[in-house]
Each structure stands twice: as structure tokens, then as C-alpha cells.
Design an enzyme around this catalytic site. Sequence first.
Site, PDB file in Angstrom:
ATOM      1  N   GLU A  64      50.691  42.905  42.014  1.00 48.02           N
ATOM      2  CA  GLU A  64      50.600  42.799  43.482  1.00 48.02           C
ATOM      3  C   GLU A  64      51.972  42.667  44.145  1.00 48.02           C
ATOM      4  O   GLU A  64      52.209  41.747  44.939  1.00 48.02           O
ATOM      5  CB  GLU A  64      49.701  41.612  43.874  1.00 48.02           C
TER       6      GLU A  64
ATOM      7  N   GLU B 225      41.534  43.969  39.048  1.00 47.73           N
ATOM      8  CA  GLU B 225      41.023  42.687  39.565  1.00 47.73           C
ATOM      9  C   GLU B 225      39.891  43.017  40.521  1.00 47.73           C
ATOM     10  O   GLU B 225      40.110  43.698  41.528  1.00 47.73           O
ATOM     11  CB  GLU B 225      42.106  41.888  40.297  1.00 47.73           C
TER      12      GLU B 225
HETATM   13  O1  AHR Z   1      42.844  36.449  40.293  1.00 48.20           O
HETATM   14  C1  AHR Z   1      43.471  35.525  41.139  1.00 48.20           C
HETATM   15  C2  AHR Z   1      44.683  36.095  41.851  1.00 48.20           C
HETATM   16  O2  AHR Z   1      44.272  37.089  42.736  1.00 48.20           O
HETATM   17  C3  AHR Z   1      45.698  36.789  40.976  1.00 48.20           C
HETATM   18  O3  AHR Z   1      46.623  35.917  40.442  1.00 48.20           O
HETATM   19  C4  AHR Z   1      46.357  37.736  41.931  1.00 48.20           C
HETATM   20  O4  AHR Z   1      46.831  38.884  41.304  1.00 48.20           O
HETATM   21  C5  AHR Z   1      45.317  38.008  42.980  1.00 48.20           C
HETATM   22  O5  AHR Z   1      45.792  37.842  44.258  1.00 48.20           O
END
Ligand code: AHR
Length: 499
Positions: free
Chosen positions: A171, A290
Site C-alpha cells: 500500500e 487483501e
Molecule cells: O490487514 C490490515 C491492514 O489493512 C494491512 O496492514 C494494510 O495493508 C491494510 O491497510
Amino acid sequence: MKKAKIILDRDYQVGQVDPRLFGSFIEHLGRAVYGGVYEPGHPRADEEGFRGDVLEKVRELNVPVVRYPGGNFVSGFRWEDSVGKNRPRRLDLAWDTTETNQFGLHEFCHWAKKAGTQPMYAVNLGTRGPEAAREIVEYANHPGGTALSDARIANGEKNPFGIKLWCLGNEMDGPWQIGAKTAYEYGRTANEAAKLMKWVDPSIELVACGSSAYDMPTFGTWEMTMLEECYSNIDYVSLHRYYGNPTGDTPGFLARAMDMDAFIKTVVSICDAIRGKKHEKKRLNLSFDEWNVWYHSNGQDSEIRKNQKWGQALPLLEDVYNFEDALLVGTMLNTLLRNADRVKVACMAQLVNVIAPIMTRNGGGCWAQTIFYPFAQASKYGRGTSLQVLTQSPVYDCRDYEGVPFIDASAVLGEQGEVTLFVVNRDMEEDCLLELDLRAFGELKPGEHWVLHHSDTRAVNTESDPFQVAPVLTEAPVPQGGRVEVPVPALSWNVVRFQ
Ligand code: AHR
């Protein structure tokens, strides 16, 4: 009762489902590692401190790949701290906690082996860069005869770990990220890191960071700019997406997979546009590394981070998932399967305790949250070829979307010729009689029908009542002349299978 229809044909295919579509994620965050996968002294811990009850549940989910060690955590992480005898304690600026580094690279790779999964390792492109990235590839994957690979051997691992899939940071567009970058800065850094990492081990595959969300103001421009810089040296672009229902708007919440689908299709278009512009032969695929529901724990997390700053393994992001969350997860899995031609890797975030399907109590039990079940069933029955699903369904409108189909489905043709449909009925009120037209498959035996339903959208599973929300096997649907009618209850996740 409403009526809907689905038509399938074995020749109308989306593409092969990459098993890595059913991946997951473990970050050094909260109790994911300490108290989750690793708890020396727990009655069920093995000789390496890995919790056996957690390993059993992870094996049940059958996750072929697990992303590690972050997440936001990785952007301030020194991988060297996590190997060898000297494990320094460090402040983790991502989550305001103290990291002991007791569990690191070797422990994770050992755990992954026991869990029957493969590591997907993220390198730090926040505070570090191409050199540290290439060094960890050499440490982990080079057979021996160099200082770094010999250090691995001296640390007890004669054979290379052979990690195949690597993330180039995490990110990196997010202002919350340690060492966040502009798209150009990131594209240049990712390209140089990718080159060096592949020079060390040409067999690896690399995931570059796309935008951290579809609604980031920089979405689109970020992808285009960074891909201009690194297209040739990477293999996948990452996508991240979480949804919540803070206002209690269930129909609107259950429609969110429409956003996920649009997100995927837009990133595919951008990748292909850059491919055309650059006259590249290689087609990039996507790593949706994610995805989940995340909102229940937000208030509690602010309190913990304020009042217990720099604590260890604090109970952060411990969302307790309810029944409607499981339905949304079902539609997200359907969306991934319907886009399986381009989404080759996906990681439910995360795996244990932190926004997770599996929960534990320190020193105590381990149980499956509601979202465990659609994931486990899709992972078990969703391997094979994703089929195009022609759905004729009544629709509804909600605040953000018009024409949301009540029936959301995906279908997979297995290697033995078995047909599996995953169906969510988003209707709050009415059951639906779903007609399946499967004439193209010839004679089919009576099928199997699993239903996940609860009369209360807020129902949850707990340590003392772990099966409040769990799938049940119902009456077998009997096809006649290639057609069959399946009753699909209001608000339900269904797995319908035929041999
Ligand atoms: O999964 C939790 C967080 O969400 C992770 O660390 C990040 O990559 C995202 O913003």
C-alpha cells in the site's frame, strides 16, 4: 416465492481457477502471530510453539498461499531482525506496538509447511529499498556459498526456502504507510527491486502495489504511472478492499461485491492499456491480496492504540463476524471466481484473530467465525474451471447501486466433471426457487445442497457457542432432463453440487 434461473454450459468458461485464489494473510499485528499461530506454552502448542488447534483449522481452510509479514508492518521492518539468535525488540510504528521478533522468517516457513501452505513474502519498500529486497531473496532462496545464504544455513536451514511469490512493498500510495511514495517514486523503486530480486532468483514472481483502495483519490493514475516504470519486471498488480456496514443497511452492504467487480475490471483495463502502449507481450494478472469485512473493531482499536501504546500482541482488529458478513464474503468469493481468468492470487485478510475467520483465546480455545464457512467451502469445492454463469434474477435498488441481482452466483467445473454452484440470495424477505438449466452436462446424479442461514443477521459464533452459524446439508436436488429446481432461502449462502 421469487423465481430465478441459472444456465451453465461446460464450454462457456471464464478460465482455470488458480488454487492461490484461496490464499490468506498473516501480519505481525495484534494477536495474529503471538497468541494466534504461535503460543509456546499453550496446551496445544507443538515443539516449535505452533498451536495445533489453529493448524487444524488452517488445514481445514486449505489455503495454498499465505502472505507475510505485512501489511503496514512490513514498511518499517528489518528482515534481519527476524532471523538468527539476536532478535532485537523494536517499535512497530504501523500499529503502535512493540515487536519482539521472536517469530520470524524461519518460524514462518516451518509453520507454513506444517499448515500445508506456501509463503508469499512481502519486502519493505517503505523505509528500505532494492538492496534489502535482493538480500532477503538471496538469504531465503540461494542454495549456499555466499555470506547471506551461508547465514541461513548457519541458522539451521540447509535447503533454500524456495519462496516463489513476493510482494514489492505494501500500500505504498497510502499516507498512513511508513515511507509512502508517489506513484513515480514507487514505480522506479519497485522496478529496481524487481530487477535485482529476479537476477538473484529468476524463478520468482512479483506483485507490485496497486492503489490501496478503489476510492483512493489517486486510483487509476497511480496504476498507470507506476506500471509505466515497472511493467516488464513484475507479474501481478495488487488490489485491496474492505467493506463495512456501520449504518446497519443490509441490502446496501450485501451489494458491495458490485464495487469489487468494477474495481477488478478497471485494474484489468489499465494493465491492458499499458501493455498496449508499451508493446509488451506479457499480460499482467491481479493479486487481490487483501479482502474482507472490516469495521466492527474500529472503535475498540482506537482505544487500545491510545491507552496501550507500545504494548505487545494487543487484541487489535478483532472483528467478531456476524451472519450477514458471511453472506458478503460469499459474494466476494463469487466475484473472485467470476474473474478467475485475471485474478490469480487472492488473500482473505487475515487468517487468525486479526479480521480473521479463525479466533483464539490466549491459553484457551480456537473456533471458526461465521466467515470461515463460505471460504472453507469455496476453497474445497471451487478448484477447477470457472464457468460463465448466465443468471436471470429479479433485482433491487439500494443507496449506492441500481439493479442489484438478488441471486449472486459462481460455478466451477471440477476435474472429475462435477459441477458446483455457489449461490447467495441477497433477499431479506423472500425465498427463491432457483431453476438450474444444466442440459449441456448430460445426465447428472442427484446433487448435494449445503445451506448457511440464520434468522438473525447479527448472529455470531463464540468460543462457548461455536456453531450458531454453520452450514447444514439439506434435501438433495434431483435433476430431470438436465433441469432442476433448488429452493434458496432468503438471506443464505448455498453450495449446490452435481456429479
Ligand atoms: O490487514 C490490515 C491492514 O489493512 C494491512 O496492514 C494494510 O495493508 C491494510 O491497510
